[in-house]
Design an enzyme around this catalytic site. Structure first.
Site, PDB file in Angstrom:
ATOM      1  N   TYR A  77       4.241  18.315  11.718  1.00 42.75           N
ATOM      2  CA  TYR A  77       5.305  17.341  12.025  1.00 42.75           C
ATOM      3  C   TYR A  77       6.690  17.979  12.093  1.00 42.75           C
ATOM      4  O   TYR A  77       7.674  17.264  12.121  1.00 42.75           O
ATOM      5  CB  TYR A  77       5.368  16.261  10.939  1.00 42.75           C
ATOM      6  N   CYS A 117      -3.430  33.657  10.787  1.00 46.35           N
ATOM      7  CA  CYS A 117      -3.200  34.295  12.080  1.00 46.35           C
ATOM      8  C   CYS A 117      -2.789  33.299  13.160  1.00 46.35           C
ATOM      9  O   CYS A 117      -3.468  33.143  14.175  1.00 46.35           O
ATOM     10  CB  CYS A 117      -4.490  34.998  12.497  1.00 46.35           C
ATOM     11  N   GLU A 149       0.831  -1.214   0.000  1.00 45.36           N
ATOM     12  CA  GLU A 149       0.000   0.000   0.000  1.00 45.36           C
ATOM     13  C   GLU A 149       0.864   1.262   0.000  1.00 45.36           C
ATOM     14  O   GLU A 149       0.782   2.070   0.925  1.00 45.36           O
ATOM     15  CB  GLU A 149      -0.905   0.004   1.239  1.00 45.36           C
ATOM     16  N   PRO A 150       1.714   1.446  -1.010  1.00 45.42           N
ATOM     17  CA  PRO A 150       2.577   2.616  -0.994  1.00 45.42           C
ATOM     18  C   PRO A 150       1.814   3.895  -1.306  1.00 45.42           C
ATOM     19  O   PRO A 150       0.912   3.898  -2.151  1.00 45.42           O
ATOM     20  CB  PRO A 150       3.582   2.318  -2.111  1.00 45.42           C
ATOM     21  N   GLY A 151       2.152   4.955  -0.640  1.00 40.38           N
ATOM     22  CA  GLY A 151       1.552   6.254  -0.920  1.00 40.38           C
ATOM     23  C   GLY A 151       2.659   7.258  -1.223  1.00 40.38           C
ATOM     24  O   GLY A 151       2.964   7.561  -2.379  1.00 40.38           O
TER      25      GLY A 151
END
Ligand code: LLP
Length: 419
Positions: free
Chosen positions: A316, A342, A273-275
């Site tokens: 992150y 803001c 399931e590579p993204g």
């Protein structure tokens, strides 16, 4: 390798100057290279040559319909985590029997939708979910194909928010309970056990955690087979990392080679399931410098893209290289590259050495193809960016920039508030 290169100090995507697209589409916009997307998918798939496998592109990394269609045309399956992703996948033409569905919080309507569509398998993440799927499959007079997502308790050594295979994470079921799950599943009339699954995290730059996870899965596979259940699929999830800065992740060939070596005596069809590894370096975010300003001991480059367009830096502390679209000589500055929102967390880069850009200059925020647009929002009523796909010397708007009308779509004012 990707197809974002400089020619005479001007950034091109394949054979199209990025500036030309900005002039036509406005900023900010996401820009994807068809050749890169294709190359990355094929490089990943070819790395598993000779192995019985199905690569299921992970839709969440980039769900644009054009991109889904591109991978579908290349023979990909699809990894989804919501009814919305199933809808997109079907719309892009994926055959349901090439779609796998993970996620800890599947709703009844989403389960029904997937059952009715006839997906390849549900990656089940709790015993309650297993029971619910059984119940719904019974009502719909069908059998639900399932794998249990195992939480192998390995440390993928990545950012804590994107680690998913540790005991303390909400994902999957630990080994012992998974065996109980398989026992329970065998008793459920509307469940068909077809596989075993894990996904340990994202942006992983070493093969070791994958192989460690595989080892615990192999032990469980033996136990499940001893029960008399015939499983067909081993789903390894996604997670292979890319180079944003100076990381050196394994090449898909090394990743595949290590998996193949560890799996040589296991006769199951491998699902991957590579993204990020497919789309991450196939896209950039193009923004314009709105203003420069100097604070006390600080330089700011203020752009028209903010944290609502690209969340990764603030969420992150992720690094994205930032390059001027028109390169020029001269001393660099150290600046915070910030957006118009803001919040002090609204930045694309902090204390970054960058060209001495000025008002109106275009900037390319690199490696933004994965979890870029897909995680963007309308915060501060900012309209979401356009998305553009380049192929050779042509460019195609694959998502229009939103309008102010789009912002209020579906909102209404109840009569008692009307004057
Ligand atoms: N399969 C499952 C079950 C997943 O949860 C994920 C990602 C993938 C496959 C694809 O993983 P990849 O190959 O892209 O690493 N928003 C974060 C990443 C979150 C990943 C969530 N799950 C980021 O921007 O870094």
């Amino acid at each position: 390798m990707h197809h974002f290169t400089y020619r005479d100090n001007e950034l091109y995507c394949e054979d199209v100057p990025v500036r030309l697209i900005a002039e036509n589409v406005g900023t900010p916009f996401y820009l994807y290279s068809h050749a890169t997307l294709k190359r990355h998918f094929l490089a990943f798939d070819d790395a598993f040559e000779g192995m019985d496998r199905l690569v299921c592109y992970s839709a969440k990394a980039n769900t644009n319909l054009a991109i889904l269609k591109l991978f579908k045309n290349l023979g990909s399956g699809l990894d989804i985590v919501s009814g919305g992703e199933l809808y997109r996948g079907l719309k892009a033409g994926f055959s349901p029997d090439r779609i796998v569905y993970s996620g800890v919080g599947k709703r009844v309507d989403e389960i029904d939708y997937a059952l009715e569509a006839g997906i390849l398998m549900f990656n089940v993440e709790s015993l309650e979910e297993l029971e619910l799927i059984n119940e719904r499959a019974g009502l719909l007079k069908t059998k639900a194909p399932v794998a249990i997502r195992v939480n192998p308790d390995v440390d993928p050594k990545t950012h804590p928010y994107i680690s998913t295979g540790l005991k303390k994470n909400k994902f999957g079921i630990d080994g012992k309970a998974a065996i109980e799950g398989y026992h329970a599943a065998r008793q459920l009339k509307h469940i068909k056990i077809v596989g075993i699954d894990c996904h340990i995290g994202s942006q992983i730059t070493d093969v070791k955690p994958f192989i460690e996870a595989l080892q615990s899965l192999k032990d469980l596979i033996d136990e499940v087979k001893e029960m008399g259940s015939k499983i067909k699929y081993l789903d390894m999830g996604g997670g292979l990392g890319i180079t944003y800065d100076n990381e050196s992740p394994p090449h898909p060939k090394d990743y595949a080679g290590a998996i193949a070596a560890s799996l040589k005596d296991v006769r199951l069809k491998l699902i991957l399931e590579p993204g990020r590894v497919i789309v991450g370096n196939a896209g950039i975010l193009v923004a314009k410098v709105l203003f420069r300003k100097s604070g006390t001991g600080k330089e700011f480059v203020i752009t028209d893209a903010g944290m609502n367009d690209l969340m990764r830096p603030t969420l992150y502390k992720a690094f994205h290289a930032i390059e001027p679209v028109a390169r020029f000589e001269g001393p660099q500055i150290t600046a915070d590259v910030v957006g118009p929102i803001c919040e002090s967390g609204d930045f694309l880069a902090l204390d970054r050495k960058i060209a001495d850009v000025k008002r109106g200059d275009l900037l390319a925020v690199m490696s933004a193809g994965a979890y870029g647009f897909a995680m963007s929002s309308n915060y501060c009523s900012r309209i979401r960016a356009a998305e553009v796909l380049v192929k050779d010397d042509g460019f195609y708007i694959v998502k229009d920039r939103e309008s102010y009308m789009d912002l209020v779509k579906g909102e209404s004012i109840p009569p008692f508030l009307e004057g």
